[in-house]
Write a protein that holds these residues in place. Structure first.
Motif, PDB file in Angstrom:
ATOM      1  N   SER A  56      -2.221  -3.238 -19.060  1.00 29.74           N
ATOM      2  CA  SER A  56      -2.294  -3.263 -17.597  1.00 29.74           C
ATOM      3  C   SER A  56      -1.685  -4.544 -17.033  1.00 29.74           C
ATOM      4  CB  SER A  56      -3.747  -3.129 -17.142  1.00 29.74           C
ATOM      5  OG  SER A  56      -4.258  -1.877 -17.497  1.00 29.74           O
ATOM      6  N   PHE A  57      -1.877  -5.662 -17.709  1.00 30.89           N
ATOM      7  CA  PHE A  57      -1.249  -6.917 -17.269  1.00 30.89           C
ATOM      8  C   PHE A  57       0.276  -6.809 -17.337  1.00 30.89           C
ATOM      9  CE2 PHE A  57      -5.282  -9.374 -18.223  1.00 30.89           C
ATOM     10  CZ  PHE A  57      -5.491  -9.753 -16.912  1.00 30.89           C
ATOM     11  N   PHE A  58       0.801  -6.235 -18.415  1.00 29.18           N
ATOM     12  CA  PHE A  58       2.250  -6.070 -18.545  1.00 29.18           C
ATOM     13  C   PHE A  58       2.788  -5.131 -17.468  1.00 29.18           C
ATOM     14  CE2 PHE A  58       1.948  -7.236 -23.248  1.00 29.18           C
ATOM     15  CZ  PHE A  58       2.449  -8.504 -23.030  1.00 29.18           C
ATOM     16  N   THR A  59       2.063  -4.062 -17.195  1.00 29.17           N
ATOM     17  CA  THR A  59       2.495  -3.126 -16.162  1.00 29.17           C
ATOM     18  C   THR A  59       2.487  -3.787 -14.792  1.00 29.17           C
ATOM     19  OG1 THR A  59       1.580  -1.308 -17.467  1.00 29.17           O
ATOM     20  CG2 THR A  59       2.072  -0.857 -15.161  1.00 29.17           C
ATOM     21  N   ALA A  60       1.451  -4.556 -14.502  1.00 28.26           N
ATOM     22  CA  ALA A  60       1.380  -5.258 -13.217  1.00 28.26           C
ATOM     23  C   ALA A  60       2.530  -6.249 -13.075  1.00 28.26           C
ATOM     24  CB  ALA A  60       0.036  -5.976 -13.088  1.00 28.26           C
ATOM     25  N   ALA A  61       2.813  -6.992 -14.128  1.00 22.90           N
ATOM     26  CA  ALA A  61       3.928  -7.945 -14.083  1.00 22.90           C
ATOM     27  C   ALA A  61       5.254  -7.224 -13.898  1.00 22.90           C
ATOM     28  CB  ALA A  61       3.946  -8.785 -15.357  1.00 22.90           C
ATOM     29  N   SER A  62       5.423  -6.088 -14.567  1.00 24.26           N
ATOM     30  CA  SER A  62       6.659  -5.318 -14.431  1.00 24.26           C
ATOM     31  C   SER A  62       6.848  -4.811 -13.009  1.00 24.26           C
ATOM     32  CB  SER A  62       6.657  -4.134 -15.388  1.00 24.26           C
ATOM     33  OG  SER A  62       6.562  -4.568 -16.716  1.00 24.26           O
ATOM     34  N   LEU A  63       5.772  -4.316 -12.403  1.00 25.33           N
ATOM     35  CA  LEU A  63       5.859  -3.845 -11.018  1.00 25.33           C
ATOM     36  C   LEU A  63       6.234  -4.973 -10.065  1.00 25.33           C
ATOM     37  CD1 LEU A  63       2.800  -1.432 -10.757  1.00 25.33           C
ATOM     38  CD2 LEU A  63       5.186  -0.831 -10.414  1.00 25.33           C
ATOM     39  N   MET A  64       5.622  -6.146 -10.259  1.00 24.06           N
ATOM     40  CA  MET A  64       5.918  -7.269  -9.368  1.00 24.06           C
ATOM     41  C   MET A  64       7.353  -7.762  -9.534  1.00 24.06           C
ATOM     42  SD  MET A  64       2.382  -9.442  -9.189  1.00 24.06           S
ATOM     43  CE  MET A  64       1.834  -9.318 -10.872  1.00 24.06           C
ATOM     44  N   VAL A  65       7.834  -7.843 -10.780  1.00 23.93           N
ATOM     45  CA  VAL A  65       9.204  -8.305 -11.020  1.00 23.93           C
ATOM     46  C   VAL A  65      10.207  -7.290 -10.497  1.00 23.93           C
ATOM     47  CG1 VAL A  65      10.896  -8.781 -12.840  1.00 23.93           C
ATOM     48  CG2 VAL A  65       8.618  -9.789 -12.960  1.00 23.93           C
ATOM     49  N   LEU A  66       9.970  -6.012 -10.756  1.00 18.93           N
ATOM     50  CA  LEU A  66      10.862  -4.965 -10.263  1.00 18.93           C
ATOM     51  C   LEU A  66      10.927  -4.974  -8.734  1.00 18.93           C
ATOM     52  CD1 LEU A  66      12.584  -2.433 -10.950  1.00 18.93           C
ATOM     53  CD2 LEU A  66      10.473  -1.125 -10.699  1.00 18.93           C
ATOM     54  N   GLY A  67       9.780  -5.125  -8.096  1.00 24.29           N
ATOM     55  CA  GLY A  67       9.755  -5.190  -6.635  1.00 24.29           C
ATOM     56  C   GLY A  67      10.479  -6.401  -6.092  1.00 24.29           C
ATOM     57  N   ALA A  68      10.292  -7.549  -6.729  1.00 20.26           N
ATOM     58  CA  ALA A  68      10.957  -8.770  -6.253  1.00 20.26           C
ATOM     59  C   ALA A  68      12.471  -8.670  -6.403  1.00 20.26           C
ATOM     60  CB  ALA A  68      10.426  -9.979  -7.022  1.00 20.26           C
ATOM     61  N   VAL A  69      12.933  -8.139  -7.521  1.00 22.80           N
ATOM     62  CA  VAL A  69      14.373  -7.980  -7.731  1.00 22.80           C
ATOM     63  C   VAL A  69      14.953  -7.006  -6.710  1.00 22.80           C
ATOM     64  CG1 VAL A  69      16.101  -7.070  -9.346  1.00 22.80           C
ATOM     65  CG2 VAL A  69      14.339  -8.629 -10.158  1.00 22.80           C
ATOM     66  N   ALA A  70      14.236  -5.919  -6.454  1.00 22.60           N
ATOM     67  CA  ALA A  70      14.726  -4.932  -5.490  1.00 22.60           C
ATOM     68  C   ALA A  70      14.761  -5.504  -4.075  1.00 22.60           C
ATOM     69  CB  ALA A  70      13.848  -3.685  -5.536  1.00 22.60           C
ATOM     70  N   VAL A  71      13.762  -6.287  -3.698  1.00 18.53           N
ATOM     71  CA  VAL A  71      13.765  -6.893  -2.361  1.00 18.53           C
ATOM     72  C   VAL A  71      14.957  -7.833  -2.205  1.00 18.53           C
ATOM     73  CG1 VAL A  71      12.544  -8.563  -0.895  1.00 18.53           C
ATOM     74  CG2 VAL A  71      11.301  -6.661  -1.889  1.00 18.53           C
ATOM     75  N   ILE A  72      15.290  -8.544  -3.245  1.00 18.42           N
ATOM     76  CA  ILE A  72      16.379  -9.515  -3.155  1.00 18.42           C
ATOM     77  C   ILE A  72      17.751  -8.836  -3.151  1.00 18.42           C
ATOM     78  CG2 ILE A  72      17.521 -11.418  -4.380  1.00 18.42           C
ATOM     79  CD1 ILE A  72      14.696 -12.265  -5.328  1.00 18.42           C
ATOM     80  N   PHE A  73      17.946  -7.837  -3.998  1.00 17.68           N
ATOM     81  CA  PHE A  73      19.300  -7.324  -4.232  1.00 17.68           C
ATOM     82  C   PHE A  73      19.641  -6.011  -3.533  1.00 17.68           C
ATOM     83  CE2 PHE A  73      18.664 -10.055  -8.013  1.00 17.68           C
ATOM     84  CZ  PHE A  73      19.693 -10.943  -7.752  1.00 17.68           C
ATOM     85  N   ILE A  74      18.680  -5.264  -3.034  1.00 18.35           N
ATOM     86  CA  ILE A  74      18.983  -3.989  -2.384  1.00 18.35           C
ATOM     87  C   ILE A  74      19.176  -4.217  -0.893  1.00 18.35           C
ATOM     88  CG2 ILE A  74      18.039  -1.722  -1.816  1.00 18.35           C
ATOM     89  CD1 ILE A  74      16.883  -1.589  -4.578  1.00 18.35           C
ATOM     90  N   ASP A  75      20.181  -3.559  -0.314  1.00 18.39           N
ATOM     91  CA  ASP A  75      20.550  -3.775   1.078  1.00 18.39           C
ATOM     92  C   ASP A  75      19.850  -2.820   2.047  1.00 18.39           C
ATOM     93  OD1 ASP A  75      22.095  -5.213   2.992  1.00 18.39           O
ATOM     94  OD2 ASP A  75      23.447  -3.494   3.131  1.00 18.39           O
ATOM     95  N   ASN A  76      19.375  -1.686   1.576  1.00 16.97           N
ATOM     96  CA  ASN A  76      18.753  -0.669   2.411  1.00 16.97           C
ATOM     97  C   ASN A  76      17.342  -1.123   2.810  1.00 16.97           C
ATOM     98  OD1 ASN A  76      17.410   1.656   3.345  1.00 16.97           O
ATOM     99  ND2 ASN A  76      18.799   2.962   2.180  1.00 16.97           N
ATOM    100  N   LEU A  77      17.046  -1.086   4.106  1.00 17.39           N
ATOM    101  CA  LEU A  77      15.756  -1.589   4.588  1.00 17.39           C
ATOM    102  C   LEU A  77      14.578  -0.740   4.116  1.00 17.39           C
ATOM    103  CD1 LEU A  77      16.691  -2.627   8.231  1.00 17.39           C
ATOM    104  CD2 LEU A  77      16.168  -4.112   6.309  1.00 17.39           C
ATOM    105  N   ILE A  78      14.750   0.574   4.049  1.00 15.08           N
ATOM    106  CA  ILE A  78      13.653   1.428   3.597  1.00 15.08           C
ATOM    107  C   ILE A  78      13.366   1.165   2.121  1.00 15.08           C
ATOM    108  CG2 ILE A  78      12.960   3.821   3.194  1.00 15.08           C
ATOM    109  CD1 ILE A  78      14.398   4.545   5.779  1.00 15.08           C
TER     110      ILE A  78
END
Length: 120
Positions: free
Chosen positions: A9-31
């Protein structure tokens, strides 16, 4: 080697947070950025629930006939679960506000591209 449920569960939580942070930084679509922020919030919620989990623990309801010493040793920690419930309610309302702002930006600029909205 078998991973414990808590460690997975700790690994999954870390993966979700890292994936979300990378997507917020690099994806251009607001939705898609809003969805990525939701991933970060879900990762934090999973992290908090995992902190409150106790291997072999019981639900924190003190029933008649239970020994208070046994209950104190085996009960899960209730504070993270209360924080997660509060976070879910706050997250749902902020998600609605963010999507409303995106609708207004689309009506004004005709696009949901973050770079084009920032150009105007």
């Amino acid at each position: 080697m078998l991973l414990s449920l808590q460690l997975a569960s700790f690994f999954t939580a870390a993966s979700l947070m890292v994936l979300g942070a990378v997507a917020v930084i690099f994806i251009d679509n607001l939705i898609k950025k809003v969805i990525a922020l939701s991933f970060i919030a879900d990762g934090v919620n999973l992290f908090l629930v995992t902190l409150g989990y106790r291997e072999g623990g019981i639900v924190y309801i003190y029933l008649p006939g239970m020994s208070s010493a046994w209950f104190a040793q085996h009960a899960s920690y209730p504070l993270p679960f209360a924080l997660v419930l509060t976070s879910i309610v706050i997250g749902a309302s902020t998600l609605a506000v963010m999507l409303g702002i995106i609708i207004i930006l689309y009506q004004k600029h005709g696009t949901i591209s973050a770079s084009r909205v920032l150009e105007d």
